[in-house]
Scaffold this active site. Structure first.
Site, short mmCIF file in Angstrom:
data_model
loop_
_atom_site.label_atom_id
_atom_site.label_comp_id
_atom_site.label_asym_id
_atom_site.label_seq_id
_atom_site.Cartn_x
_atom_site.Cartn_y
_atom_site.Cartn_z
N ARG A 99 -2.41 -16.70 1.24
CA ARG A 99 -3.74 -17.31 1.35
C ARG A 99 -4.22 -17.63 -0.06
O ARG A 99 -4.01 -16.84 -0.99
CB ARG A 99 -4.73 -16.35 2.03
CG ARG A 99 -4.60 -16.30 3.53
CD ARG A 99 -4.99 -17.62 4.21
NE ARG A 99 -4.89 -17.56 5.65
CZ ARG A 99 -3.84 -18.01 6.36
NH1 ARG A 99 -2.79 -18.54 5.75
NH2 ARG A 99 -3.85 -17.94 7.68
N HIS A 119 0.05 -26.65 2.51
CA HIS A 119 0.03 -25.59 3.54
C HIS A 119 1.07 -25.87 4.65
O HIS A 119 0.71 -26.04 5.82
CB HIS A 119 -1.38 -25.43 4.13
CG HIS A 119 -1.62 -24.06 4.71
ND1 HIS A 119 -2.81 -23.40 4.64
CD2 HIS A 119 -0.81 -23.22 5.41
CE1 HIS A 119 -2.73 -22.23 5.25
NE2 HIS A 119 -1.51 -22.10 5.73
N ARG A 164 0.83 -1.21 0.00
CA ARG A 164 0.00 0.00 0.00
C ARG A 164 0.87 1.26 0.00
O ARG A 164 0.58 2.24 -0.64
CB ARG A 164 -0.91 0.01 1.23
CG ARG A 164 -2.28 -0.57 0.92
CD ARG A 164 -3.05 -0.74 2.17
NE ARG A 164 -2.23 -1.48 3.13
CZ ARG A 164 -2.49 -1.58 4.43
NH1 ARG A 164 -3.52 -1.00 4.94
NH2 ARG A 164 -1.72 -2.29 5.22
N GLY A 195 3.75 -23.80 5.29
CA GLY A 195 4.54 -22.59 5.58
C GLY A 195 5.20 -22.57 6.95
O GLY A 195 6.40 -22.36 7.07
N GLU A 237 -9.08 -25.02 0.18
CA GLU A 237 -8.30 -26.02 0.91
C GLU A 237 -9.18 -26.98 1.69
O GLU A 237 -10.16 -26.52 2.28
CB GLU A 237 -7.39 -25.30 1.92
CG GLU A 237 -6.10 -24.87 1.32
CD GLU A 237 -5.22 -24.16 2.32
OE1 GLU A 237 -4.75 -23.08 1.96
OE2 GLU A 237 -5.00 -24.66 3.45
C1 DGY Z 1 -0.89 -18.87 9.59
O1 DGY Z 1 -0.29 -18.81 10.65
O2 DGY Z 1 -1.68 -18.01 9.23
C2 DGY Z 1 -0.61 -20.04 8.71
O3 DGY Z 1 -1.21 -19.99 7.50
C3 DGY Z 1 -0.91 -21.33 9.42
O4 DGY Z 1 0.29 -21.71 9.93
#
Ligand code: DGY
Length: 319
Positions: free
Chosen positions: A238, A285, A176, A287, A267
């Site tokens: 996301r 998922h 932004r 991460g 998901e």
């Molecule tokens: C988060 O923390 O938002 C992740 O996507 C889940 O670990």
């Protein structure tokens, strides 16, 4: 002791810590709307995670016993914050502790895509590799390439730094507003107020902005059309930030070279079209999925609960 509900199994060290301090109930599934209503009358705190969608109609209980929803995770687009605030329920998250794990995974996707690691492994495991030859699975050089970061928050910045310092990548970013941090100046990251400008110039585009309605389908057909045919898209943020069917079309038409995804629009469903593509790396998922990080996330929830029940300021208040 306050009564605390967690909706999934957590790392055992954290569950043990919770057990020491609270009357703990552990589930292993999301709650239905009816179950939410009774849980809100039964527990002092509920600790969900990203797969527990908490909509306004789940929070309709008047004067609930639950006064805090302490989320296990940094993203909170699965929780209706307005509805929580209207019932006087505080919401917390777990920032910082998963920054490096998630940025590391985005780097993993970048390398797997660039060096065709998934394709190579599939080939070898299916006994289709018959030895070295000069044109075998030629990929793309990461070192020195241009990385465009969409969303220069904590995770975006960590990826940018790893890519710049470790691999000499040129960094562009769209946000932004420009980020006033010494780290961003040190890597001479270039601010692109116009996202198309970043998309047109990047070899790799990594999405790191939050989910939710403001960013839904930010990467749509028009955005994908701006990318170069040799460029790759990486998403560890996301799923709904990327229009998945537009992405499938862009990949099918060769508008971009490939995609590395850790998150999906629906998901855990993954589009059949994506599953069939060799130039797409698909992870479930992962991460924040390191032991140290998941323990640290859990302990961050514990700190928020402890602060709440001792009447102190919440370290990670969202609402
Ligand atoms: C988060 O923390 O938002 C992740 O996507 C889940 O670990």
């Amino acid at each position: 002791m306050p009564k605390v509900l967690i909706t999934r199994r957590w790392p055992s060290a954290v569950e043990a810590e919770l057990q020491r301090r609270y009357e703990l109930t552990v589930r292993d599934s999301s709650l239905s709307a009816a179950e939410w209503h009774s849980a809100l009358n039964e527990y002092d705190a509920i600790c969900p995670c990203v797969i527990d969608k908490i909509t306004a109609d789940m929070l309709t209980v008047l004067n609930p016993r639950t006064k805090i929803i302490a989320n296990f995770g940094v993203g909170y687009n699965h929780i209706d914050l307005v509805a929580a605030a209207a019932r006087g329920i505080s919401v917390t998250n777990t920032p910082d502790v998963l920054t490096h794990a998630t940025a590391d995974l985005a780097m993993t996707l970048m390398f797997m895509l660039a060096r065709r690691a998934g394709e190579g492994e599939r080939q070898l495991r299916s006994h289709q590799w018959h030895g070295w030859y000069p044109t075998h699975l030629m990929g793309t050089q990461v070192t020195g390439a241009t990385l465009g970061i969409i969303g220069m928050g904590r995770i975006g910045m960590a990826m940018a730094q790893k890519a710049h310092d470790g691999f000499g990548m040129k960094i562009l970013y769209h946000n932004r507003k420009p980020v006033n941090e010494s780290m961003v100046y040190a890597m001479k990251a270039e601010y692109c107020s116009d996202m198309d400008n970043l998309l047109q110039r990047s070899d790799f585009v990594a999405v790191h902005c939050p989910g939710g309605k403001n960013n839904r389908h930010m990467i749509n057909a028009a955005a994908l059309a701006q990318m170069q045919p040799h460029a790759f898209l990486i998403n560890t943020a996301r799923g709904d930030v990327v229009d998945e069917s537009a992405l499938v079309t862009a990949l099918q038409q060769g508008q971009i070279a490939g995609a590395g995804l850790d998150v999906y629009e629906n998901e855990p469903e993954v589009s059949q079209a994506l599953l069939a593509m060799q130039n797409v790396v698909l992870l479930p998922h992962l991460g924040s999925a390191t032991t140290a990080t998941r323990e640290a996330m859990g302990m961050r929830v514990v700190s928020n609960l402890d602060a709440f029940f001792s009447g102190q300021q919440l370290p990670d208040r969202v609402v």
